[in-house]
Write a protein that holds these residues in place. Structure first.
Motif, PDB file in Angstrom:
ATOM      1  N   ASN A 180      18.327   6.204 -27.136  1.00  0.00           N
ATOM      2  CA  ASN A 180      17.898   5.989 -25.756  1.00  0.00           C
ATOM      3  C   ASN A 180      17.072   7.145 -25.206  1.00  0.00           C
ATOM      4  O   ASN A 180      16.133   6.932 -24.418  1.00  0.00           O
ATOM      5  CB  ASN A 180      19.125   5.774 -24.864  1.00  0.00           C
ATOM      6  CG  ASN A 180      19.788   4.445 -25.111  1.00  0.00           C
ATOM      7  OD1 ASN A 180      19.142   3.512 -25.577  1.00  0.00           O
ATOM      8  ND2 ASN A 180      21.064   4.341 -24.810  1.00  0.00           N
TER       9      ASN A 180
ATOM     10  N   GLY B 121      19.244   5.768 -18.552  1.00  0.00           N
ATOM     11  CA  GLY B 121      18.016   5.237 -17.970  1.00  0.00           C
ATOM     12  C   GLY B 121      17.895   5.562 -16.496  1.00  0.00           C
ATOM     13  O   GLY B 121      16.814   5.893 -15.999  1.00  0.00           O
TER      14      GLY B 121
ATOM     15  N   TYR C  53      13.637   6.703 -23.023  1.00  0.00           N
ATOM     16  CA  TYR C  53      13.653   6.860 -21.570  1.00  0.00           C
ATOM     17  C   TYR C  53      12.743   7.995 -21.109  1.00  0.00           C
ATOM     18  O   TYR C  53      12.186   7.937 -20.017  1.00  0.00           O
ATOM     19  CB  TYR C  53      15.077   7.091 -21.084  1.00  0.00           C
ATOM     20  CG  TYR C  53      15.934   5.861 -21.142  1.00  0.00           C
ATOM     21  CD1 TYR C  53      15.436   4.619 -20.811  1.00  0.00           C
ATOM     22  CD2 TYR C  53      17.272   5.947 -21.554  1.00  0.00           C
ATOM     23  CE1 TYR C  53      16.219   3.485 -20.878  1.00  0.00           C
ATOM     24  CE2 TYR C  53      18.070   4.815 -21.616  1.00  0.00           C
ATOM     25  CZ  TYR C  53      17.532   3.584 -21.282  1.00  0.00           C
ATOM     26  OH  TYR C  53      18.313   2.476 -21.350  1.00  0.00           O
TER      27      TYR C  53
ATOM     28  N   VAL D  85      14.334  -0.864 -16.062  1.00  0.00           N
ATOM     29  CA  VAL D  85      14.977  -0.250 -17.234  1.00  0.00           C
ATOM     30  C   VAL D  85      16.287  -0.953 -17.561  1.00  0.00           C
ATOM     31  O   VAL D  85      16.594  -1.230 -18.725  1.00  0.00           O
ATOM     32  CB  VAL D  85      15.210   1.248 -16.985  1.00  0.00           C
ATOM     33  CG1 VAL D  85      16.060   1.853 -18.087  1.00  0.00           C
ATOM     34  CG2 VAL D  85      13.883   1.992 -16.906  1.00  0.00           C
TER      35      VAL D  85
END
Length: 269
Positions: A115, A209, A119, A141
């Motif tokens: 992630n 996020g 991000y 997101v």
């Protein structure tokens, strides 16, 4: 002489170990929410009280505002995810599409990569177009992760509805839209509701996020939890975690009620 059954001993040990693994951390969490003073090497808090609850729910505590922001973002994420998942799930369940399995697997791509680098790049792009630090950017997101649950469960929910029922409605004069609205959609509603709950919980608990795209302008409960935990304020962190835990448990009980076995059997098919 009666034979003594000793099989209960390993079973009891296993069940006791499982109970400790599940309820041990929860008990520790609850203790931290009412601990006024607690430090090593003491096994239990030295003082109990609710002063940290007052701090969390005070106007300066920012907990209620963060909770409201989290709920608003989660609700918008559910609406956007279902708006995309219902037509996609219906098409994947009813139409003979080439590479149908690959299409379903494509929705897993956001979960297949770490992630953090994703991000960071999204935050950079959103900053250029003015979406960084906005609720709309955070919702976008969250939707990328929510679609995994929404599309897969929606496809399973529509697959569990017998096609003959829809065709019967059309044979007596109902158009395609009316047959879908009056027959297929109500029968798939329990699965869609379970899908919405999964998306809501995923959005409610999302941190990474939200941190890269929303902070510091958008503050949710997971961000508040991270701030308190990193600052060593375990009481406030535990209270915030408990606030996040309560709706999660409640919604999971609702999922168990509405997600039927015939829907689960269609997931991935």
């Amino acid at each position: 002489m009666a034979r003594i059954d000793l099989w209960w001993l390993p079973r009891a040990l296993v069940l006791g170990l499982l109970a400790f693994i599940i309820f041990g951390p929860l008990s520790n969490l609850v203790l931290w929410t009412i601990a006024e003073k607690w430090y090593f090497p003491h096994m239990l808090p030295l003082e109990y009280g609710l002063s940290f609850w007052q701090r969390v729910f005070s106007p300066r505590g920012n907990a209620m505002e963060s909770l409201l922001t989290s709920i608003v973002i989660a609700a918008l994420t559910v609406i956007a995810s279902l708006a995309l998942a219902i037509p996609a799930g219906y098409a994947l369940s009813r139409l003979t599409l080439p590479f149908r399995g690959l299409i379903l697997l494509a929705f897993l791509i956001p979960q297949a990569f770490p992630n953090l680098p994703v991000y960071v790049n999204i935050a950079r792009f959103f900053y250029q177009i003015g979406l960084n630090g906005t609720i709309a950017g955070v919702v976008m997101v969250h939707v990328t992760h929510g679609l995994v649950y929404a599309v897969w469960i929606a496809t399973a929910a529509f697959s569990a509805v017998d096609v003959d029922l829809e065709e019967a409605a059309r044979s007596i004069g109902a158009g395609p839209f009316h047959a879908f609205r009056d027959v297929t959609l109500p029968l798939a509603a329990p699965g869609l509701m379970a899908s919405a709950i999964f998306v809501f919980l995923e959005s409610l608990d999302e941190f990474t996020g939200t941190y890269f795209v929303g902070a510091p302008d958008v503050t949710t409960l997971p961000l508040l939890l991270y701030t308190a935990g990193s600052g060593g304020n375990y009481q406030i962190a535990s209270i915030t975690a408990l606030l996040l835990l309560v709706p999660s448990i409640g919604f999971m009980l609702i999922v168990e009620r509405f997600l039927r076995a015939d829907v689960l059997s269609k997931v991935g098919h």
